[in-house]
Design an enzyme around this catalytic site. Structure first.
Site, PDB file in Angstrom:
ATOM      1  N   GLU A  60      -4.245   1.397 -17.354  1.00  0.00           N
ATOM      2  CA  GLU A  60      -3.912   2.799 -16.974  1.00  0.00           C
ATOM      3  C   GLU A  60      -2.525   3.300 -17.632  1.00  0.00           C
ATOM      4  O   GLU A  60      -2.185   4.299 -17.834  1.00  0.00           O
ATOM      5  CB  GLU A  60      -3.947   2.921 -15.329  1.00  0.00           C
ATOM      6  CG  GLU A  60      -5.346   2.869 -14.837  1.00  0.00           C
ATOM      7  CD  GLU A  60      -5.827   1.414 -14.820  1.00  0.00           C
ATOM      8  OE1 GLU A  60      -7.366   1.568 -14.694  1.00  0.00           O
ATOM      9  OE2 GLU A  60      -5.463   0.388 -15.108  1.00  0.00           O
ATOM     10  N   PHE A  83     -10.251   5.723 -10.520  1.00  0.00           N
ATOM     11  CA  PHE A  83     -10.151   5.945  -9.234  1.00  0.00           C
ATOM     12  C   PHE A  83      -8.835   6.061  -9.028  1.00  0.00           C
ATOM     13  O   PHE A  83      -7.850   5.491  -9.682  1.00  0.00           O
ATOM     14  CB  PHE A  83     -10.547   4.721  -8.477  1.00  0.00           C
ATOM     15  CG  PHE A  83     -12.015   4.387  -8.316  1.00  0.00           C
ATOM     16  CD1 PHE A  83     -12.905   5.306  -7.450  1.00  0.00           C
ATOM     17  CD2 PHE A  83     -12.813   4.135  -9.542  1.00  0.00           C
ATOM     18  CE1 PHE A  83     -14.248   4.965  -7.226  1.00  0.00           C
ATOM     19  CE2 PHE A  83     -14.258   3.886  -9.228  1.00  0.00           C
ATOM     20  CZ  PHE A  83     -14.876   4.445  -8.286  1.00  0.00           C
ATOM     21  N   ASP A  85      -6.854   4.958  -7.046  1.00  0.00           N
ATOM     22  CA  ASP A  85      -6.495   3.585  -6.534  1.00  0.00           C
ATOM     23  C   ASP A  85      -5.883   2.773  -7.766  1.00  0.00           C
ATOM     24  O   ASP A  85      -5.164   1.987  -7.655  1.00  0.00           O
ATOM     25  CB  ASP A  85      -7.203   2.934  -5.948  1.00  0.00           C
ATOM     26  CG  ASP A  85      -7.982   3.478  -4.791  1.00  0.00           C
ATOM     27  OD1 ASP A  85      -8.674   4.552  -5.132  1.00  0.00           O
ATOM     28  OD2 ASP A  85      -8.089   3.322  -3.521  1.00  0.00           O
ATOM     29  N   TYR A  86      -6.384   3.188  -8.906  1.00  0.00           N
ATOM     30  CA  TYR A  86      -6.262   2.625 -10.165  1.00  0.00           C
ATOM     31  C   TYR A  86      -4.753   3.163 -10.946  1.00  0.00           C
ATOM     32  O   TYR A  86      -4.434   2.640 -11.995  1.00  0.00           O
ATOM     33  CB  TYR A  86      -7.078   2.562 -11.243  1.00  0.00           C
ATOM     34  CG  TYR A  86      -8.471   2.049 -10.837  1.00  0.00           C
ATOM     35  CD1 TYR A  86      -8.664   1.250  -9.693  1.00  0.00           C
ATOM     36  CD2 TYR A  86      -9.621   2.123 -11.531  1.00  0.00           C
ATOM     37  CE1 TYR A  86      -9.769   0.468  -9.248  1.00  0.00           C
ATOM     38  CE2 TYR A  86     -10.815   1.552 -11.266  1.00  0.00           C
ATOM     39  CZ  TYR A  86     -10.997   0.757  -9.970  1.00  0.00           C
ATOM     40  OH  TYR A  86     -12.214   0.268  -9.588  1.00  0.00           O
ATOM     41  N   PRO A  89      -0.680   1.240 -11.888  1.00  0.00           N
ATOM     42  CA  PRO A  89      -0.116   0.626 -12.942  1.00  0.00           C
ATOM     43  C   PRO A  89       0.549   1.527 -13.765  1.00  0.00           C
ATOM     44  O   PRO A  89       1.192   1.211 -14.803  1.00  0.00           O
ATOM     45  CB  PRO A  89      -1.166   0.000 -13.745  1.00  0.00           C
ATOM     46  CG  PRO A  89      -2.147  -0.366 -12.548  1.00  0.00           C
ATOM     47  CD  PRO A  89      -2.038   0.936 -11.698  1.00  0.00           C
ATOM     48  N   HIS A 129     -10.880   1.638  -3.661  1.00  0.00           N
ATOM     49  CA  HIS A 129     -11.562   2.952  -4.252  1.00  0.00           C
ATOM     50  C   HIS A 129     -11.491   4.194  -3.548  1.00  0.00           C
ATOM     51  O   HIS A 129     -12.315   5.114  -3.545  1.00  0.00           O
ATOM     52  CB  HIS A 129     -13.224   2.779  -4.721  1.00  0.00           C
ATOM     53  CG  HIS A 129     -13.260   1.433  -5.692  1.00  0.00           C
ATOM     54  ND1 HIS A 129     -13.256   0.250  -5.449  1.00  0.00           N
ATOM     55  CD2 HIS A 129     -13.561   1.278  -6.889  1.00  0.00           C
ATOM     56  CE1 HIS A 129     -13.284  -0.716  -6.315  1.00  0.00           C
ATOM     57  NE2 HIS A 129     -13.682   0.058  -7.183  1.00  0.00           N
TER      58      HIS A 129
END
Length: 337
Positions: A60, A83, A85-86, A89, A129
């Site tokens: 990411e 998502f 949530d990702y 980074p 997620h």
């Protein structure tokens, strides 16, 4: 007029803008050949080629960092973080580079880029997620944050975001990708095909960033929501027979505070609904703004209905969401004071 669900509307927004502007590129994890895990970019690589819609490594920070370089060079990247949530980074890239470029260069360089990401719960995705991190980005000066609640708005807002010269975080409530919830059963029971906001015009149109929508007019209470919670709020006020005005923010930053202020001064009461955890959520900002601007018009304290202050509880997903019981309790409490 054709009907679309939110995924189809988002896909159409990509097609319309990519056809009109060769500088627009779309990339992210699995967005190319596969068309995205939710199919929001389906068919784009086949139609526009591998140089305009392509897959990226699972990085990411790398995705957003590459988009920064592209935007500075003159392209208009639209990147998908699979998502919300990702996204962490890549948070440093967003805060330190994306948000600050216009200010750092005294306007010489802008960041005409969009970061799209599905957010929120509703698909039994668990802790990694299902998060709602919008407040982390509304706090960062230089970013715009958009969250649609209907297919009609999703297409128009995404086109407006892509055409905006500044960076936009575009969070898509995946719980209503394929249809709205009635708020009573925590299941999608109304396909978009039978929903009035599913009529999505072909071709180009925009919904202006920074303009809220009054979904339901009323006189006794103002309910402020965004994304999935708009549908939950509508169901709650109709089920409980309250003459409430329901406002769909559509854009968190810039915020249409004028519409909120006008409504609360009329009704004298306000209830804020968010899916995210309560502490330091965007609802806290809304409550403070209402108190600052409408204090002498308020008949009761500003109330909030939110998710829990816990890590996302996979086993208790449907209890975590603001739902019929908590909405009824909050509505009754605000109206009784």
């Amino acid at each position: 007029m054709p009907t679309k669900n939110m995924i189809e509307a988002i896909n159409d927004a990509h097609r319309v803008t990519m056809a009109a502007d060769p500088d627009i590129v779309v990339f992210g994890e699995d967005v190319g050949y596969f068309g995205g895990v939710f199919r929001a970019t389906a068919g784009l690589q086949q139609e526009f080629g591998k140089t305009r819609c392509f897959d990226a490594p699972i990085s990411e920070g790398g995705i957003i960092g590459a988009a920064v370089g592209m935007a500075a060079y003159g392209l208009k990247p639209v990147v998908e973080i699979q998502f919300a949530d990702y996204i962490y980074p890549g948070y440093d890239q967003i805060v330190s580079e994306v948000a600050r470029m216009r200010y750092r260069t005294a306007g010489e360089w802008t960041m005409p880029m969009v970061i799209r990401s599905p957010y929120g719960g509703g698909i039994f995705g668990g802790q990694t997620h299902s998060q709602s991190p919008e407040a982390l980005f509304t706090h960062v000066a230089g970013l715009k944050v958009v969250i649609p609640s209907t297919p009609l708005d999703a297409k128009g807002l995404l086109i407006a975001a892509i055409e905006d010269p500044d960076p936009v975080l575009f969070f898509e409530p995946k719980r209503i990708y394929n249809g709205p919830f009635d708020g009573h059963h925590d299941r999608p029971v109304t396909p978009w095909a039978r929903h009035p906001d599913s009529e999505v015009p072909d071709g180009h149109y925009t919904v202006p960033l920074g303009k809220a929508r009054i979904v339901r007019p009323g006189n006794d209470l103002t309910v402020i929501a965004y994304g999935t919670m708009v549908h939950v709020a509508l169901a709650a006020v109709e089920e409980n027979g309250i003459d409430a005005e329901v406002i769909d923010l559509r854009t968190l930053v810039p915020l249409d505070i004028a519409t909120i202020e006008e409504s609360v001064k009329k009704t004298g009461r306000a209830l804020v609904v968010q899916e995210a955890t309560k502490t330091s959520g965007f609802g806290s900002e809304l409550a403070t703004l209402i108190q600052e601007r409408c204090f002498y018009h308020l008949e009761a304290p500003v109330a909030r209905v939110t998710g829990w202050d816990t890590p996302y509880p996979h086993a208790y997903e449907w209890i975590y969401f603001p739902g019929p019981i908590r909405m009824r309790q909050a509505l009754e409490k605000v109206m009784a004071e």
